[in-house]
Design an enzyme around this catalytic site. Structure first.
Site, PDB file in Angstrom:
ATOM      1  N   GLY A  17    -104.637  20.604 -16.027  1.00  0.00           N
ATOM      2  CA  GLY A  17    -105.555  21.676 -15.349  1.00  0.00           C
ATOM      3  C   GLY A  17    -105.840  21.105 -13.823  1.00  0.00           C
ATOM      4  O   GLY A  17    -105.266  20.295 -13.387  1.00  0.00           O
ATOM      5  N   PHE A  18    -106.988  21.444 -13.147  1.00  0.00           N
ATOM      6  CA  PHE A  18    -107.312  21.001 -11.841  1.00  0.00           C
ATOM      7  C   PHE A  18    -107.414  19.314 -11.914  1.00  0.00           C
ATOM      8  O   PHE A  18    -106.807  18.715 -10.934  1.00  0.00           O
ATOM      9  CB  PHE A  18    -108.974  21.538 -11.519  1.00  0.00           C
ATOM     10  CG  PHE A  18    -109.069  22.848 -11.314  1.00  0.00           C
ATOM     11  CD1 PHE A  18    -108.280  23.171  -9.938  1.00  0.00           C
ATOM     12  CD2 PHE A  18    -109.330  23.884 -12.056  1.00  0.00           C
ATOM     13  CE1 PHE A  18    -108.332  24.432  -9.536  1.00  0.00           C
ATOM     14  CE2 PHE A  18    -109.123  25.337 -11.551  1.00  0.00           C
ATOM     15  CZ  PHE A  18    -108.799  25.489 -10.473  1.00  0.00           C
ATOM     16  N   VAL A  83    -101.803  17.746 -27.819  1.00  0.00           N
ATOM     17  CA  VAL A  83    -102.155  16.472 -28.425  1.00  0.00           C
ATOM     18  C   VAL A  83    -103.249  16.448 -29.608  1.00  0.00           C
ATOM     19  O   VAL A  83    -104.220  17.232 -29.373  1.00  0.00           O
ATOM     20  CB  VAL A  83    -102.745  15.623 -27.217  1.00  0.00           C
ATOM     21  CG1 VAL A  83    -103.116  14.370 -27.614  1.00  0.00           C
ATOM     22  CG2 VAL A  83    -101.643  15.588 -26.307  1.00  0.00           C
ATOM     23  N   GLU A 174    -118.458  38.443 -12.238  1.00  0.00           N
ATOM     24  CA  GLU A 174    -117.222  38.853 -11.521  1.00  0.00           C
ATOM     25  C   GLU A 174    -116.361  40.039 -12.310  1.00  0.00           C
ATOM     26  O   GLU A 174    -115.971  40.798 -11.682  1.00  0.00           O
ATOM     27  CB  GLU A 174    -116.399  37.601 -10.977  1.00  0.00           C
ATOM     28  CG  GLU A 174    -116.820  36.930 -10.199  1.00  0.00           C
ATOM     29  CD  GLU A 174    -116.307  35.505  -9.757  1.00  0.00           C
ATOM     30  OE1 GLU A 174    -116.330  34.729  -8.858  1.00  0.00           O
ATOM     31  OE2 GLU A 174    -115.381  35.067 -10.427  1.00  0.00           O
ATOM     32  N   ASP A 305    -113.905  18.737 -16.830  1.00  0.00           N
ATOM     33  CA  ASP A 305    -114.786  19.454 -17.835  1.00  0.00           C
ATOM     34  C   ASP A 305    -115.378  18.410 -18.799  1.00  0.00           C
ATOM     35  O   ASP A 305    -116.408  18.365 -19.596  1.00  0.00           O
ATOM     36  CB  ASP A 305    -114.426  20.707 -18.148  1.00  0.00           C
ATOM     37  CG  ASP A 305    -114.683  21.799 -17.086  1.00  0.00           C
ATOM     38  OD1 ASP A 305    -115.293  21.475 -16.007  1.00  0.00           O
ATOM     39  OD2 ASP A 305    -114.373  22.944 -17.568  1.00  0.00           O
ATOM     40  N   ALA A 322    -114.480  23.582 -10.803  1.00  0.00           N
ATOM     41  CA  ALA A 322    -113.175  22.840 -10.490  1.00  0.00           C
ATOM     42  C   ALA A 322    -113.509  21.803  -9.510  1.00  0.00           C
ATOM     43  O   ALA A 322    -112.643  20.900  -9.499  1.00  0.00           O
ATOM     44  CB  ALA A 322    -112.529  24.065  -9.680  1.00  0.00           C
ATOM     45  N   GLN A 323    -114.348  21.640  -8.667  1.00  0.00           N
ATOM     46  CA  GLN A 323    -114.611  20.695  -7.484  1.00  0.00           C
ATOM     47  C   GLN A 323    -114.827  19.263  -8.151  1.00  0.00           C
ATOM     48  O   GLN A 323    -114.187  18.369  -8.193  1.00  0.00           O
ATOM     49  CB  GLN A 323    -115.715  21.092  -6.691  1.00  0.00           C
ATOM     50  CG  GLN A 323    -115.094  21.919  -5.425  1.00  0.00           C
ATOM     51  CD  GLN A 323    -113.993  20.947  -4.858  1.00  0.00           C
ATOM     52  OE1 GLN A 323    -114.008  19.778  -4.478  1.00  0.00           O
ATOM     53  NE2 GLN A 323    -113.150  21.755  -4.253  1.00  0.00           N
TER      54      GLN A 323
HETATM   55  C1  LIG Z   1    -112.750  32.306 -16.327  1.00  0.00           C
HETATM   56  C2  LIG Z   1    -113.181  31.258 -15.902  1.00  0.00           C
HETATM   57  C3  LIG Z   1    -113.692  31.413 -14.451  1.00  0.00           C
HETATM   58  C4  LIG Z   1    -114.003  30.035 -13.481  1.00  0.00           C
HETATM   59  N1  LIG Z   1    -114.458  30.174 -12.367  1.00  0.00           N
HETATM   60  C5  LIG Z   1    -114.586  29.115 -11.536  1.00  0.00           C
HETATM   61  C6  LIG Z   1    -115.028  29.445 -10.168  1.00  0.00           C
HETATM   62  O1  LIG Z   1    -114.994  30.562  -9.758  1.00  0.00           O
HETATM   63  N2  LIG Z   1    -115.209  28.242  -9.524  1.00  0.00           N
HETATM   64  C7  LIG Z   1    -115.176  26.886 -10.241  1.00  0.00           C
HETATM   65  O2  LIG Z   1    -115.337  26.050  -9.340  1.00  0.00           O
HETATM   66  N3  LIG Z   1    -114.901  26.813 -11.459  1.00  0.00           N
HETATM   67  C8  LIG Z   1    -114.256  27.768 -12.122  1.00  0.00           C
HETATM   68  N4  LIG Z   1    -114.166  27.791 -13.574  1.00  0.00           N
HETATM   69  C9  LIG Z   1    -114.422  26.405 -14.215  1.00  0.00           C
HETATM   70  C10 LIG Z   1    -113.132  25.861 -13.729  1.00  0.00           C
HETATM   71  O3  LIG Z   1    -112.058  26.411 -14.006  1.00  0.00           O
HETATM   72  C11 LIG Z   1    -113.052  24.543 -14.523  1.00  0.00           C
HETATM   73  O4  LIG Z   1    -114.305  23.863 -14.523  1.00  0.00           O
HETATM   74  C12 LIG Z   1    -111.712  23.462 -14.279  1.00  0.00           C
HETATM   75  O5  LIG Z   1    -110.607  24.310 -14.921  1.00  0.00           O
HETATM   76  C13 LIG Z   1    -111.991  22.387 -15.173  1.00  0.00           C
HETATM   77  O6  LIG Z   1    -110.722  21.444 -14.831  1.00  0.00           O
HETATM   78  P1  LIG Z   1    -110.106  20.525 -16.000  1.00  0.00           P
HETATM   79  O7  LIG Z   1    -108.849  20.109 -15.450  1.00  0.00           O
HETATM   80  O8  LIG Z   1    -111.144  19.735 -16.444  1.00  0.00           O
HETATM   81  O9  LIG Z   1    -109.571  21.578 -17.204  1.00  0.00           O
HETATM   82  P2  LIG Z   1    -108.739  22.832 -17.352  1.00  0.00           P
HETATM   83  O10 LIG Z   1    -108.624  23.338 -15.846  1.00  0.00           O
HETATM   84  O11 LIG Z   1    -109.201  23.752 -18.255  1.00  0.00           O
HETATM   85  O12 LIG Z   1    -107.395  21.936 -17.860  1.00  0.00           O
HETATM   86  C14 LIG Z   1    -107.356  21.498 -19.282  1.00  0.00           C
HETATM   87  C15 LIG Z   1    -105.661  21.629 -19.396  1.00  0.00           C
HETATM   88  O13 LIG Z   1    -105.765  20.735 -20.624  1.00  0.00           O
HETATM   89  C16 LIG Z   1    -104.844  21.566 -21.578  1.00  0.00           C
HETATM   90  N5  LIG Z   1    -105.173  21.144 -22.870  1.00  0.00           N
HETATM   91  C17 LIG Z   1    -106.500  21.222 -23.592  1.00  0.00           C
HETATM   92  N6  LIG Z   1    -106.412  20.681 -24.868  1.00  0.00           N
HETATM   93  C18 LIG Z   1    -105.025  20.159 -24.841  1.00  0.00           C
HETATM   94  C19 LIG Z   1    -104.622  19.537 -26.026  1.00  0.00           C
HETATM   95  N7  LIG Z   1    -105.146  19.173 -27.162  1.00  0.00           N
HETATM   96  N8  LIG Z   1    -103.208  19.178 -25.758  1.00  0.00           N
HETATM   97  C20 LIG Z   1    -102.641  19.557 -24.768  1.00  0.00           C
HETATM   98  N9  LIG Z   1    -103.231  20.285 -23.637  1.00  0.00           N
HETATM   99  C21 LIG Z   1    -104.435  20.549 -23.962  1.00  0.00           C
HETATM  100  C22 LIG Z   1    -105.175  22.964 -21.240  1.00  0.00           C
HETATM  101  O14 LIG Z   1    -103.728  23.756 -21.609  1.00  0.00           O
HETATM  102  C23 LIG Z   1    -105.333  22.833 -19.703  1.00  0.00           C
HETATM  103  O15 LIG Z   1    -103.996  23.284 -19.036  1.00  0.00           O
HETATM  104  C24 LIG Z   1    -114.196  28.887 -14.294  1.00  0.00           C
HETATM  105  C25 LIG Z   1    -113.501  28.544 -15.752  1.00  0.00           C
HETATM  106  C26 LIG Z   1    -113.081  29.885 -16.250  1.00  0.00           C
HETATM  107  C27 LIG Z   1    -112.830  29.923 -17.701  1.00  0.00           C
END
Ligand SMILES: Cc1cc2nc3c(=O)[nH]c(=O)nc-3n(C[C@H](O)[C@H](O)[C@H](O)COP(=O)(O)OP(=O)(O)OC[C@H]3O[C@@H](n4cnc5c(N)ncnc54)[C@H](O)[C@@H]3O)c2cc1C
Length: 435
Positions: A17-18, A83, A174, A305, A322-323
């Site tokens: 993810g991000f 995982v 949205e 997150d 995301a930030q």
């Molecule tokens: C509908 C929606 C709209 C949003 N809008 C905004 C916005 O406008 N602005 C903003 O800043 N934030 C927004 N967010 C929040 C933002 O997307 C998240 O805060 C951000 O994606 C967090 O990044 P991350 O890398 O922690 O997790 P994620 O981007 O969720 O990535 C987690 C990754 O881990 C993988 N994963 C999880 N568990 C496992 C496992 N057990 N085994 C293998 N892979 C796994 C998933 O497939 C995923 O690819 C939004 C979220 C959603 C759902």
């Protein structure tokens, strides 16, 4: 898993993810073996999922193949895998495709939808964290419109044309704005048998204002924009149940609907296996120190997150947006390099770049420190920022082209039922979860 052992330290990143992507992109240039594991073979730009579910964009505009990240480095490896657990004593993880040892483990698994224990919502509602789920919502909306055209039962038609969204955070706001635009611009042209005034969009929120994480000013403006678009807003309203047809709440409000979308909260998505003290149970997030080390572990890190870093400024952890995920990924990359060289680690400090949400064409709200603005300028800034952060040049170009096209033509080109969700009366119900 077919992963060779090399002389270089192995960094295993769970989640592309991000957070995971920001970390990986920097580490790939180092003398390290970087292994990225994800249950999807692509990165999802979640902030634009709502446009996929409301026919504004195709999924390939907001998803990016993870192998495109690893292909430019000889030492980087991607594996499509779930995982399942961590064995920190043995420095290894267990996955759907086998076990893997690590020198450094980074958990970047993000969050999942929080139903607050309400089984009826989990069973009958729709939610949106992934591309397949966004496509399910798109199909359901379009299938319900098709069914409304042919049904001769007025009560059923009413329920098919009632759209209920729960949670007026950025996603709920949205989504309801985008469905209202579908009603205002697409339905009159595509569905001559439906009077757009028959179609109702209800946004329910438990608190006393929309966009609770943003400023009062942004809430007021967003409320006005939604009203202008014809969205019914119900504040101080908590959903109690949804049985697939009827929504009940803690007030007198009851709504019959065939489209119920839950966007009222998220909770961490941890992996089993670490000590109980590593997890903050209420939030389901790993407790990390200022270096993103998981409580009790030296070589296990959590970012994005899933990480809860309590600081003076953020006693409940950083917002799950995301930030912080991007900034923590980049910061951890530098710290891992320091750690491997035996240098001192540096504490993470979050730089809040602001929050924004769009409510439809020419309508958005932006909070950037003391600067708060709305309307067309905010909408323009919103578009620019989202294009900027979208991963991949092609995705930016395609998204930009789509937005220009949609803007000029008042159109949403992706209104296609590619993978039916309900299958009408044939009851071919497809799994709501991942496929
Ligand atoms: C509908 C929606 C709209 C949003 N809008 C905004 C916005 O406008 N602005 C903003 O800043 N934030 C927004 N967010 C929040 C933002 O997307 C998240 O805060 C951000 O994606 C967090 O990044 P991350 O890398 O922690 O997790 P994620 O981007 O969720 O990535 C987690 C990754 O881990 C993988 N994963 C999880 N568990 C496992 C496992 N057990 N085994 C293998 N892979 C796994 C998933 O497939 C995923 O690819 C939004 C979220 C959603 C759902």
């Amino acid at each position: 898993m077919n992963i060779p052992r090399t002389e270089s330290p192995r960094v295993v990143i769970v989640g592309g993810g991000f957070a995971g992507m920001s970390l990986a992109r920097i580490l790939l240039k180092e003398d390290l073996q970087v292994v990225i594991l994800d249950r999807h073979n692509y990165h999802t730009f979640q902030p634009l999922l709502y446009q996929v579910s409301t026919s504004g964009l195709e999924p390939d505009s907001i998803a990016y193949p993870l192998r495109k990240i690893t292909r430019n480095s000889k030492k980087a490896i991607f594996r499509l895998a779930e995982v399942n657990s961590i064995n920190a004593e043995a420095n290894s993880i267990s996955t759907s495709i086998g076990d893997l040892a690590y020198d450094y483990l980074v958990i970047a698994t993000g969050s999942k939808t929080n139903f607050f224990g309400n089984k009826s919502i989990e069973e009958h509602g729709m939610w949106m964290k992934t591309v397949p789920q966004a496509l399910n919502i798109r199909s359901l909306i379009l299938e319900n419109l098709e069914q409304a055209v042919i049904t001769d039962d007025p009560e059923k038609r009413k329920a098919l044309l009632n759209f209920v969204l729960v949670g007026a955070g950025p996603t709920g706001v949205e989504l309801s704005g985008a469905i209202a635009e579908l009603r205002n611009h697409i339905v009159p042209k595509d569905y001559p048998d439906i009077d757009p005034t028959e179609m109702h969009i209800h946004l329910l929120e438990g608190l006393d204002r929309v966009l609770p994480p943003m400023s009062e000013n942004a809430s007021k403006k967003a409320h006005r924009f939604l009203k202008e678009l014809g969205v019914h807003i119900h504040l101080n309203t908590m959903v109690e149940s949804y049985d697939g047809h009827l929504v009940t709440t803690n007030t007198d409000l009851q709504l019959k609907t065939e489209t119920f979308i839950w966007s009222a909260g998220v909770t961490g998505a941890p992996v089993q296996g670490l000590n109980a003290s590593a997890l903050v149970e209420k939030a389901n997030r790993y407790e990390v120190n200022v270096f993103n080390q998981v409580n009790g572990y030296e070589n296990v890190f959590a970012i994005g997150d899933i990480a809860l870093m309590q600081t003076k400024e953020y006693p409940k952890g950083h917002p799950m947006v995301a930030q912080p995920a991007i900034q923590q990924g980049k910061h951890l990359a530098k710290n891992l390099k320091r750690l491997i060289k035996g240098a001192q680690l540096e504490a993470f400090e979050y730089r809040d770049k602001g929050t924004m949400a769009t409510i439809g064409r020419n309508r958005a709200v932006v909070d950037m420190g003391k600067m708060k603005f709305s309307g067309f300028t905010a909408w323009f800034v919103w578009m620019f920022v989202h294009l900027w952060f979208l991963i991949g040049f092609r995705n930016r170009l395609v998204t930009f082209f789509n937005w220009v096209y949609n803007y000029i033509n008042f159109d949403k080109a992706a209104r296609l039922i590619i993978r039916p969700f309900k299958g009408y009366e044939r009851n071919m119900k497809i799994d709501k979860e991942e496929i």
